[in-house]
Write an enzyme that holds these catalytic residues in place. Structure first.
Site: not given
Ligand code: AQP
Length: 335
Positions: A118, A200, A203
């Site tokens: 990040k 990965k 969002k």
């Molecule tokens: N691609 C993925 N495959 C499996 N699990 C995923 N998670 C996220 N992306 C995938 C799981 O979803 C939950 C959301 O976690 P979060 O919102 O706290 O943040 P994150 O892990 O950083 O998810 P994103 O979608 O990548 O959000 P941004 O873009 O804001 O950083 C967690 O349990 C994560 O493991």
């Protein structure tokens, strides 16, 4: 709930940040598993404080928070059985984070891969909150004496540092915190980006790299048609050499609740067009009923707010018990 905790039912905690449109990766990796714990006391927060670690448009953040609450319920989480609440509505999260900051080392935080990723992505805003993200997450988990944390594979390292912090704290003050275990089903741990399948699905990445839980069927079909595959034309599960095709196969086998062998066999002799069409059908079949329920829930804004308020009170009651104990243990003067 309160009595149940005393009887030592398992406690499950997880959260998702309202930092963008909730993706199929969030659904398959996390959300979908949230409904798997019938015999546990479950808390699922909307991690809005974590979301502030990246710059947000305030009005959008508010809207996405309500939307995520409605998605939780639409995905099958009963808000009377599960505690669904906003992290910022329970001040104990931020309060415990301060204490735990004093028991966490800069060195261990600098090893976190999410911080490194990040920091690259948001080079103009490498703030202290981004660095401290895992400590707030540890506080979320430890406040409720959590046994299990259902997350995707990318969050494993954060659950591990949470365990380290809890063990360190318990080593100094006795058994204050339950040591949590991550719950990460291997097959669904990491859903990949549609455009760069070695990365990965996230969002906060551009729209066309992911399928959103609320995407319309035509958008799902369009995005999948454009999903990156490879040029050898063979449908085979081989994540290392065929990441795009393997990602589509993972989505298909998970949603159809089939083994990978059966999924691959069902496509024998077919091309990538047929694979993409099969994935689109499976995704639409999975998401359509969720979207229908979502539309009804989000239309009742007052009902949604009342549910969040009620559940924040339930969470705060439980959180306060742990926080009081922590304050006492570390020597803060009690009146
Ligand atoms: N691609 C993925 N495959 C499996 N699990 C995923 N998670 C996220 N992306 C995938 C799981 O979803 C939950 C959301 O976690 P979060 O919102 O706290 O943040 P994150 O892990 O950083 O998810 P994103 O979608 O990548 O959000 P941004 O873009 O804001 O950083 C967690 O349990 C994560 O493991």
């Amino acid at each position: 709930m309160e009595n149940a905790v005393n009887e030592k039912r398992k406690v499950v905690f997880s959260g998702i940040q309202p930092s963008g449109n909730i993706t199929l990766g969030n659904y398959i990796g996390a959300l979908r598993n949230f409904t798997s714990f019938d015999d546990a006391d479950c808390l699922y927060c909307l991690a809005d404080l974590h979301t502030l670690t990246v710059r947000q448009v305030p009005a959008e953040l508010r809207k996405r928070t309500a939307s995520l609450a409605a998605i939780y319920v639409a995905c099958g989480l009963d808000p009377d059985k599960n505690i669904i609440y906003c992290q910022s509505h329970v001040p104990a999260h931020a309060e415990l984070a301060w204490i735990l900051n004093c028991y966490t080392y800069m060195g261990e935080l600098s090893r976190m891969t999410q911080f490194k990723d990040k920091s690259q992505k948001h080079a103009d805003n490498i703030n202290a909150g981004l660095f401290d993200y895992p400590v707030l997450m540890a506080s979320d988990i430890l406040l409720y004496q959590t046994d299990l944390v259902p997350v995707g594979g990318d969050q494993k390292q954060h659950v591990e540092i949470c365990r380290d912090i809890a063990q360190r704290f318990n080593g100094l003050y006795g058994d204050v915190f339950t040591i949590p275990e991550p719950y990460i089903p291997k097959a669904t741990a990491k859903i990949m980006s549609l455009s760069e399948p070695t990365k990965k699905m996230s969002k906060s990445d551009p729209e066309d790299t992911f399928i959103a839980v609320l995407d319309k069927p035509e958008d799902i079909r369009r995005k999948l048609k454009r999903a990156v595959t490879d040029s050898d034309g063979e449908i085979r599960y081989d994540p290392e050499n065929k990441p795009g095709v393997s990602n589509l196969l993972t989505i298909l086998s998970v949603l159809k609740k089939e083994s990978m062998e059966d999924t691959v066999a069902s496509l024998s002799g077919l091309g990538y067009g047929a694979l993409k069409e099969a994935v689109a059908e499976a995704v639409i079949a999975e998401l359509s009923p969720i979207q229908e329920r979502y539309n009804a829930i989000i239309a009742d804004k007052d009902g949604l707010s009342a549910m969040l308020k009620r559940n924040a009170e339930r969470a705060a009651y439980l959180a306060q018990k742990t926080l009081r104990k922590v304050y006492k243990k570390v020597g803060l003067y009690q009146v």
